[in-house]
Design a protein around this motif. Structure first.
Motif, mmCIF file in Angstrom:
data_model
loop_
_atom_site.group_PDB
_atom_site.id
_atom_site.type_symbol
_atom_site.label_atom_id
_atom_site.label_comp_id
_atom_site.label_asym_id
_atom_site.label_seq_id
_atom_site.Cartn_x
_atom_site.Cartn_y
_atom_site.Cartn_z
ATOM 1 N N ALA A 123 0.822 -1.211 0.000
ATOM 2 C CA ALA A 123 0.000 0.000 0.000
ATOM 3 C C ALA A 123 0.855 1.258 0.000
ATOM 4 C CB ALA A 123 -0.925 -0.007 1.212
ATOM 5 N N HIS A 124 2.084 1.147 0.506
ATOM 6 C CA HIS A 124 2.998 2.289 0.546
ATOM 7 C C HIS A 124 4.004 2.276 -0.604
ATOM 8 C CE1 HIS A 124 1.377 2.345 4.657
ATOM 9 N NE2 HIS A 124 1.639 3.633 4.636
ATOM 10 N N GLY A 125 3.779 1.407 -1.602
ATOM 11 C CA GLY A 125 4.605 1.405 -2.802
ATOM 12 C C GLY A 125 5.823 0.522 -2.753
ATOM 13 N N ILE A 126 5.975 -0.267 -1.691
ATOM 14 C CA ILE A 126 7.146 -1.136 -1.527
ATOM 15 C C ILE A 126 6.885 -2.463 -2.234
ATOM 16 C CG2 ILE A 126 8.553 -2.386 0.150
ATOM 17 C CD1 ILE A 126 7.759 -0.020 2.115
ATOM 18 N N THR A 127 7.861 -2.913 -3.002
ATOM 19 C CA THR A 127 7.691 -4.130 -3.803
ATOM 20 C C THR A 127 8.617 -5.276 -3.403
ATOM 21 O OG1 THR A 127 9.270 -3.285 -5.454
ATOM 22 C CG2 THR A 127 6.921 -2.818 -5.824
ATOM 23 N N VAL A 128 9.658 -4.998 -2.633
ATOM 24 C CA VAL A 128 10.623 -6.026 -2.224
ATOM 25 C C VAL A 128 10.843 -5.909 -0.718
ATOM 26 C CG1 VAL A 128 13.010 -6.853 -2.415
ATOM 27 C CG2 VAL A 128 11.826 -6.024 -4.451
ATOM 28 N N ASP A 129 10.715 -7.040 -0.022
ATOM 29 C CA ASP A 129 11.016 -7.075 1.405
ATOM 30 C C ASP A 129 12.238 -7.961 1.613
ATOM 31 O OD1 ASP A 129 10.995 -6.950 4.149
ATOM 32 O OD2 ASP A 129 9.143 -8.107 4.410
ATOM 33 N N PHE A 130 13.290 -7.385 2.188
ATOM 34 C CA PHE A 130 14.469 -8.185 2.512
ATOM 35 C C PHE A 130 14.172 -9.007 3.761
ATOM 36 C CE2 PHE A 130 16.889 -4.826 0.042
ATOM 37 C CZ PHE A 130 17.062 -5.653 -1.052
ATOM 38 N N ALA A 131 13.334 -9.987 3.573
ATOM 39 C CA ALA A 131 12.879 -10.917 4.601
ATOM 40 C C ALA A 131 12.253 -12.097 3.851
ATOM 41 C CB ALA A 131 11.853 -10.246 5.518
ATOM 42 N N PRO A 132 12.233 -13.256 4.456
ATOM 43 C CA PRO A 132 12.586 -13.558 5.841
ATOM 44 C C PRO A 132 14.043 -14.010 6.015
ATOM 45 C CG PRO A 132 11.567 -15.463 4.831
ATOM 46 C CD PRO A 132 11.560 -14.385 3.785
ATOM 47 N N VAL A 133 14.532 -13.858 7.243
ATOM 48 C CA VAL A 133 15.794 -14.475 7.642
ATOM 49 C C VAL A 133 15.539 -15.968 7.818
ATOM 50 C CG1 VAL A 133 17.460 -14.682 9.530
ATOM 51 C CG2 VAL A 133 16.708 -12.421 8.774
ATOM 52 N N ILE A 134 16.322 -16.780 7.128
ATOM 53 C CA ILE A 134 16.208 -18.232 7.344
ATOM 54 C C ILE A 134 17.539 -18.820 7.809
ATOM 55 C CG2 ILE A 134 14.169 -18.597 5.905
ATOM 56 C CD1 ILE A 134 15.966 -19.606 3.680
ATOM 57 N N ASP A 135 18.366 -17.964 8.405
ATOM 58 C CA ASP A 135 19.541 -18.469 9.106
ATOM 59 C C ASP A 135 19.074 -19.346 10.267
ATOM 60 O OD1 ASP A 135 21.270 -16.915 7.496
ATOM 61 O OD2 ASP A 135 20.991 -15.183 8.801
ATOM 62 N N VAL A 136 19.848 -20.358 10.582
ATOM 63 C CA VAL A 136 19.545 -21.228 11.719
ATOM 64 C C VAL A 136 20.191 -20.635 12.960
ATOM 65 C CG1 VAL A 136 19.646 -23.574 12.616
ATOM 66 C CG2 VAL A 136 19.600 -23.196 10.140
ATOM 67 N N ASP A 137 19.382 -20.325 13.956
ATOM 68 C CA ASP A 137 19.921 -19.812 15.213
ATOM 69 C C ASP A 137 20.676 -20.933 15.929
ATOM 70 O OD1 ASP A 137 20.398 -17.968 17.245
ATOM 71 O OD2 ASP A 137 18.515 -18.441 18.281
ATOM 72 N N GLY A 138 21.456 -20.568 16.904
ATOM 73 C CA GLY A 138 22.156 -21.582 17.678
ATOM 74 C C GLY A 138 23.627 -21.324 17.835
ATOM 75 N N GLY A 139 24.138 -20.305 17.126
ATOM 76 C CA GLY A 139 25.551 -19.989 17.236
ATOM 77 C C GLY A 139 25.854 -18.931 18.274
ATOM 78 N N GLY A 140 24.827 -18.463 18.975
ATOM 79 C CA GLY A 140 25.037 -17.455 20.010
ATOM 80 C C GLY A 140 25.280 -16.061 19.475
ATOM 81 N N LEU A 141 24.943 -15.810 18.208
ATOM 82 C CA LEU A 141 25.174 -14.502 17.607
ATOM 83 C C LEU A 141 23.973 -13.596 17.844
ATOM 84 C CD1 LEU A 141 26.753 -15.288 14.115
ATOM 85 C CD2 LEU A 141 27.873 -14.177 16.042
ATOM 86 N N GLU A 142 24.226 -12.441 18.450
ATOM 87 C CA GLU A 142 23.143 -11.498 18.693
ATOM 88 C C GLU A 142 22.529 -11.014 17.384
ATOM 89 O OE1 GLU A 142 22.306 -7.174 20.863
ATOM 90 O OE2 GLU A 142 24.311 -8.056 20.916
ATOM 91 N N VAL A 143 23.355 -10.900 16.336
ATOM 92 C CA VAL A 143 22.854 -10.392 15.058
ATOM 93 C C VAL A 143 21.813 -11.328 14.442
ATOM 94 C CG1 VAL A 143 24.618 -11.468 13.584
ATOM 95 C CG2 VAL A 143 23.571 -9.282 12.903
ATOM 96 N N VAL A 144 21.789 -12.595 14.868
ATOM 97 C CA VAL A 144 20.786 -13.544 14.378
ATOM 98 C C VAL A 144 19.687 -13.670 15.432
ATOM 99 C CG1 VAL A 144 20.362 -15.889 13.543
ATOM 100 C CG2 VAL A 144 22.477 -14.710 12.942
ATOM 101 N N GLY A 145 19.893 -14.454 16.453
ATOM 102 C CA GLY A 145 18.961 -14.517 17.575
ATOM 103 C C GLY A 145 17.508 -14.664 17.172
#
Length: 335
Positions: A123-145
């Motif tokens: 509705a706001h004109g956006i056509t691409v979403d950089f999502a979803p994250v499909i990284d597997v959590d478990g490495g203790g990285l805050e950037v993933v989590g």
């Protein structure tokens, strides 16, 4: 008997410039900034988290007005995963993190939630979403989590595919990230070099969600991250600039959709060692269909650097043709 060969025709400089420009997705901060970059020929723009919110809301100066003024199809991308990565949530909506979605909802409910998100973006004109994250959590990285749906590779892929299908139902192009898997890397690519486990270990764990999601949500795109993968090419080059990473994507996974880079300027894994004028040609030469970056730049200088890379052979003609054709197909589908 004398045989002659017909020399390959010299590429048309104007066409080369148009093609490389179409393979760029720079960050934008305002209507005028977006307009200037689109007038330079870029195939898409990325709404940065520090952009003027009026770009999404001001009649006559928003994305819809920009489309009318530019008069050709182009993509508009944003980071909107839910949770801690959902830009302009006061405008686009506030939604739970992927981990919370997977913990509280069925896959059908997650697909419906993603469709709701996609409808707001569209509705706001956006056509691409950089999502979803499909990284597997478990490495203790805050950037993933909590940006990850699960510590189980197959659940991460299944829930990610459901989210992607919901976006697709709303007419928004989903992008799986961060190929070939950031979950167990040695660090955060925003801050510096990050090294994954060796490729054979990725194949048995971190790459499983991508295999699942590519099958379950055909037509989605993928973002190639900046992780260094031992055993993939020279074991030194970040995946986003590594032709072996794109080869793995295309040849092993048989993925034929759009491949974006992760941000080439806002992340130290790249920006610590090269400028945007150096990074973008390397990414396109390696196999990216669209090079993404967020920081301010001279768009014509970046295009010039890419044209020079074509002229010198750094970007192979086939690579230019295949990437530009994939972008053209994507943009044609929007009409």
């Amino acid at each position: 008997m004398t045989t002659t060969t017909t020399p390959e025709p010299e590429p048309d400089p104007a066409q080369v410039r148009q093609q490389v420009a179409s393979m760029l997705m720079p960050g934008v901060v305002s209507y005028d900034d977006a307009k200037a970059k689109l007038e330079a020929g870029v195939g898409g723009i990325f709404i940065t988290s520090w952009a003027d919110p009026n770009l999404l809301t001001e009649p006559g100066r928003d994305i819809h007005a920009l489309r009318a003024e530019i008069g050709r199809p182009f993509d508009v991308a944003i980071d909107f995963e839910g949770g801690r990565v959902q830009r302009f949530s006061h405008i686009l909506g506030d939604h739970p993190a992927p981990r919370d979605l997977a913990a509280t909802m069925s896959m059908e409910e997650v697909e419906a939630k993603a469709q709701e998100i996609g409808q707001s973006l569209s509705a706001h004109g956006i056509t691409v979403d950089f999502a979803p994250v499909i990284d597997v959590d478990g490495g203790g990285l805050e950037v993933v989590g909590d940006r990850s749906f699960s510590q189980d590779p197959r659940l991460a892929g299944d829930y990610g595919a459901a989210f992607a299908r919901g976006l697709q139902r709303a007419g928004v192009h989903p992008v799986f990230k961060h190929y070939p898997g950031h979950g167990r890397a040695s660090g955060d690519t925003h801050l510096g070099e990050a090294i994954t486990p060796p490729l054979p270990e990725l194949m048995g764990h971190d790459l499983i969600p991508f295999e699942e999601a590519f099958v379950q949500a055909p037509g989605a795109a993928v973002m190639v991250g900046h992780m260094v993968v031992p055993g993939l090419g020279d074991g030194i080059t970040p995946a986003s600039l590594n032709n072996h990473a794109y080869g793995l994507l295309r040849n092993h996974h048989k993925f034929d959709g759009m491949a974006y880079t992760d941000d080439l300027t806002g992340m130290a894994a790249i920006s610590n060692t090269m400028s945007i004028e150096q990074a973008v040609p390397k990414a396109l030469a390696a196999g990216a269909d669209q090079a993404l970056w967020s920081s301010a730049s001279d768009i014509n200088a970046v295009i010039d650097a890419c044209v020079h890379a074509v002229e010198t052979g750094e970007i192979h003609p086939y690579r230019l043709q295949s990437g530009a054709q994939r972008v053209a197909h994507r943009l044609d589908s929007m009409q």
